[in-house]
Motif scaffolding. Structure first.
Motif, PDB file in Angstrom:
ATOM      1  N   LYS A 153       0.778  -1.399   0.337  1.00 31.41           N
ATOM      2  CA  LYS A 153      -0.195  -0.210  -0.155  1.00 31.41           C
ATOM      3  C   LYS A 153       0.841   1.097   0.167  1.00 31.41           C
ATOM      4  O   LYS A 153      -0.375   2.360   0.586  1.00 31.41           O
ATOM      5  N   GLY A 154       2.038   0.772   0.224  1.00 30.32           N
ATOM      6  CA  GLY A 154       2.822   2.415  -0.616  1.00 30.32           C
ATOM      7  C   GLY A 154       3.868   2.623   1.362  1.00 30.32           C
ATOM      8  O   GLY A 154       4.523   3.654   1.311  1.00 30.32           O
ATOM      9  N   ILE A 155       3.877   1.757   2.657  1.00 31.16           N
ATOM     10  CA  ILE A 155       4.334   2.226   3.673  1.00 31.16           C
ATOM     11  C   ILE A 155       6.242   1.908   3.005  1.00 31.16           C
ATOM     12  O   ILE A 155       5.934   0.805   3.049  1.00 31.16           O
ATOM     13  N   THR A 156       6.463   2.942   3.336  1.00 32.97           N
ATOM     14  CA  THR A 156       8.034   2.440   3.059  1.00 32.97           C
ATOM     15  C   THR A 156       8.600   2.444   4.195  1.00 32.97           C
ATOM     16  O   THR A 156      10.577   2.749   4.006  1.00 32.97           O
ATOM     17  N   SER A 157       8.213   2.503   5.662  1.00 29.38           N
ATOM     18  CA  SER A 157       9.360   3.019   6.191  1.00 29.38           C
ATOM     19  C   SER A 157      10.217   1.301   7.263  1.00 29.38           C
ATOM     20  O   SER A 157       9.037   0.787   6.620  1.00 29.38           O
ATOM     21  N   ASN A 158      10.778   2.044   8.119  1.00 30.66           N
ATOM     22  CA  ASN A 158      11.107   0.609   8.661  1.00 30.66           C
ATOM     23  C   ASN A 158      10.184  -0.389   9.853  1.00 30.66           C
ATOM     24  O   ASN A 158      10.735  -1.203   9.964  1.00 30.66           O
ATOM     25  N   LYS A 159       9.360   0.531   9.905  1.00 28.12           N
ATOM     26  CA  LYS A 159       8.306  -0.362  11.531  1.00 28.12           C
ATOM     27  C   LYS A 159       7.150   0.476  10.415  1.00 28.12           C
ATOM     28  O   LYS A 159       6.489   0.859  11.008  1.00 28.12           O
ATOM     29  N   PRO A 160       6.266  -0.654   9.424  1.00 28.16           N
ATOM     30  CA  PRO A 160       5.234  -0.063   9.366  1.00 28.16           C
ATOM     31  C   PRO A 160       4.128  -0.719   9.824  1.00 28.16           C
ATOM     32  O   PRO A 160       3.098  -0.143   9.580  1.00 28.16           O
ATOM     33  N   LEU A 161       3.972  -1.099  11.187  1.00 25.53           N
ATOM     34  CA  LEU A 161       3.058  -1.545  11.890  1.00 25.53           C
ATOM     35  C   LEU A 161       3.174  -0.280  12.605  1.00 25.53           C
ATOM     36  O   LEU A 161       2.194   0.744  12.715  1.00 25.53           O
ATOM     37  N   HIS A 162       4.385   0.286  12.924  1.00 27.25           N
ATOM     38  CA  HIS A 162       3.854   1.764  13.874  1.00 27.25           C
ATOM     39  C   HIS A 162       4.226   2.915  12.870  1.00 27.25           C
ATOM     40  O   HIS A 162       3.107   3.287  12.815  1.00 27.25           O
ATOM     41  N   GLU A 163       3.869   2.677  11.700  1.00 27.02           N
ATOM     42  CA  GLU A 163       3.743   4.078  10.605  1.00 27.02           C
ATOM     43  C   GLU A 163       1.841   3.712  10.933  1.00 27.02           C
ATOM     44  O   GLU A 163       1.364   4.909  10.324  1.00 27.02           O
ATOM     45  N   LEU A 164       1.257   2.735  10.473  1.00 26.01           N
ATOM     46  CA  LEU A 164      -0.506   2.648  10.592  1.00 26.01           C
ATOM     47  C   LEU A 164      -0.866   3.067  11.647  1.00 26.01           C
ATOM     48  O   LEU A 164      -1.478   3.348  12.283  1.00 26.01           O
ATOM     49  N   ARG A 165      -0.329   3.219  13.108  1.00 29.67           N
ATOM     50  CA  ARG A 165      -0.475   3.224  14.462  1.00 29.67           C
ATOM     51  C   ARG A 165      -0.050   5.373  14.487  1.00 29.67           C
ATOM     52  O   ARG A 165      -1.251   5.493  14.601  1.00 29.67           O
ATOM     53  N   LYS A 166       1.055   5.579  14.139  1.00 26.66           N
ATOM     54  CA  LYS A 166       0.714   6.927  13.657  1.00 26.66           C
ATOM     55  C   LYS A 166      -0.327   7.449  12.609  1.00 26.66           C
ATOM     56  O   LYS A 166      -0.621   8.200  12.457  1.00 26.66           O
ATOM     57  N   GLU A 167      -0.507   6.942  11.891  1.00 22.39           N
ATOM     58  CA  GLU A 167      -1.791   7.146  10.318  1.00 22.39           C
ATOM     59  C   GLU A 167      -2.809   7.133  11.142  1.00 22.39           C
ATOM     60  O   GLU A 167      -3.976   8.176  11.718  1.00 22.39           O
ATOM     61  N   VAL A 168      -3.119   6.217  12.549  1.00 21.89           N
ATOM     62  CA  VAL A 168      -4.617   5.938  12.893  1.00 21.89           C
ATOM     63  C   VAL A 168      -4.654   7.414  13.885  1.00 21.89           C
ATOM     64  O   VAL A 168      -5.519   7.635  14.497  1.00 21.89           O
ATOM     65  N   GLY A 169      -3.559   7.610  14.703  1.00 22.52           N
ATOM     66  CA  GLY A 169      -3.490   8.828  15.701  1.00 22.52           C
ATOM     67  C   GLY A 169      -3.910  10.151  15.137  1.00 22.52           C
ATOM     68  O   GLY A 169      -4.566  10.384  15.928  1.00 22.52           O
ATOM     69  N   ALA A 170      -2.951  10.456  14.193  1.00 22.38           N
ATOM     70  CA  ALA A 170      -3.300  10.971  13.522  1.00 22.38           C
ATOM     71  C   ALA A 170      -4.892  11.449  12.922  1.00 22.38           C
ATOM     72  O   ALA A 170      -5.329  12.614  12.745  1.00 22.38           O
ATOM     73  N   ILE A 171      -5.191  10.891  12.494  1.00 19.16           N
ATOM     74  CA  ILE A 171      -6.292  10.923  11.728  1.00 19.16           C
ATOM     75  C   ILE A 171      -7.715  10.857  13.111  1.00 19.16           C
ATOM     76  O   ILE A 171      -8.659  11.457  13.181  1.00 19.16           O
ATOM     77  N   VAL A 172      -7.142  10.149  14.761  1.00 17.40           N
ATOM     78  CA  VAL A 172      -8.044  10.072  15.553  1.00 17.40           C
ATOM     79  C   VAL A 172      -7.882  11.614  16.260  1.00 17.40           C
ATOM     80  O   VAL A 172      -8.893  12.777  16.230  1.00 17.40           O
ATOM     81  N   ALA A 173      -6.574  12.276  16.230  1.00 15.19           N
ATOM     82  CA  ALA A 173      -6.167  14.344  16.211  1.00 15.19           C
ATOM     83  C   ALA A 173      -6.723  14.535  16.057  1.00 15.19           C
ATOM     84  O   ALA A 173      -7.552  15.841  16.236  1.00 15.19           O
ATOM     85  N   THR A 174      -7.193  14.480  13.805  1.00 18.52           N
ATOM     86  CA  THR A 174      -7.548  15.577  13.261  1.00 18.52           C
ATOM     87  C   THR A 174      -9.338  15.381  13.777  1.00 18.52           C
ATOM     88  O   THR A 174      -9.338  16.669  13.510  1.00 18.52           O
ATOM     89  N   LYS A 175      -9.735  14.095  14.095  1.00 16.25           N
ATOM     90  CA  LYS A 175     -11.304  14.041  13.802  1.00 16.25           C
ATOM     91  C   LYS A 175     -11.518  14.598  15.346  1.00 16.25           C
ATOM     92  O   LYS A 175     -12.609  15.431  15.274  1.00 16.25           O
ATOM     93  N   HIS A 176     -11.245  13.942  16.030  1.00 13.65           N
ATOM     94  CA  HIS A 176     -11.213  14.596  17.749  1.00 13.65           C
ATOM     95  C   HIS A 176     -10.722  15.344  18.380  1.00 13.65           C
ATOM     96  O   HIS A 176     -10.917  15.156  19.980  1.00 13.65           O
ATOM     97  N   GLY A 177      -9.649  16.006  18.600  1.00 14.50           N
ATOM     98  CA  GLY A 177      -8.795  16.148  18.779  1.00 14.50           C
ATOM     99  C   GLY A 177      -7.473  15.214  19.809  1.00 14.50           C
ATOM    100  O   GLY A 177      -7.780  14.139  19.459  1.00 14.50           O
ATOM    101  N   ILE A 178      -6.519  16.172  20.524  1.00  5.65           N
ATOM    102  CA  ILE A 178      -5.834  15.830  20.350  1.00  5.65           C
ATOM    103  C   ILE A 178      -5.690  14.899  22.102  1.00  5.65           C
ATOM    104  O   ILE A 178      -4.988  13.810  22.232  1.00  5.65           O
ATOM    105  N   TYR A 179      -6.249  15.795  22.770  1.00  6.95           N
ATOM    106  CA  TYR A 179      -7.064  14.861  23.497  1.00  6.95           C
ATOM    107  C   TYR A 179      -7.921  12.921  23.423  1.00  6.95           C
ATOM    108  O   TYR A 179      -6.512  12.433  24.590  1.00  6.95           O
TER     109      TYR A 179
END
Length: 151
Positions: free
Chosen positions: A82-108
């Motif tokens: 799917k295009g993830i090139t980082s050393n830790k793809p699963l951690h990158e997925l976690r970061k993306e989900v965290g960013a989506i939750v932060a954008t949609k519902h806020g940092i808290y």
């Protein structure tokens, strides 16, 4: 997994050692994820949702050991496809989900969802804003906006 309440309970066990005490909690999971987990669940329940085949748990291991390595490998291959090139793809997925939750519902909400003990961790690593955020002050200074209410 609490199937009836659509929750995954994260707790210290003889096989799982959590990173921090704050990592222990319940996480709401979507019905689609429940269905996937249900499909992986062995007919004869052993206490584990995902069958490991020939890799028994080794809680005494001092080195990282993944009982379900084949599942992690398959997921990592899928993420790379799917295009993830980082050393830790699963951690990158976690970061993306965290960013989506932060954008949609806020940092808290993102901090709670990611089970961070300190919100600065969330802010530092997971709150990538995908959209440009601006107060609009530039338009006021350029005379494009009404100056009413500007002190």
């Amino acid at each position: 997994v609490d199937w009836s309440r659509s929750k995954m309970n994260l707790a210290e066990t003889q096989f799982l050692h959590l990173k921090t005490h704050g990592s222990a909690s319940s996480v709401d999971i979507d019905q689609e994820v429940l269905a996937e987990l249900q499909g992986m669940r062995p007919v004869e329940f052993s206490g584990f949702i995902i069958c490991s085949g020939t890799r028994p748990p080794r809680p005494e291991s001092v080195r990282p050991y993944y009982r379900c390595k084949h599942v992690f490998d398959r997921l990592n291959r899928w993420l790379r496809a799917k295009g993830i090139t980082s050393n830790k793809p699963l951690h990158e997925l976690r970061k993306e989900v965290g960013a989506i939750v932060a954008t949609k519902h806020g940092i808290y909400a993102a901090s709670r969802f990611l089970r961070h003990s300190d919100i600065t961790t969330t802010a530092r690593h997971y709150s990538d804003h995908k959209d440009r955020i601006s107060s609009g002050l530039g338009r006021v200074l350029a005379g494009e906006e009404s100056k009413v209410g500007v002190a």
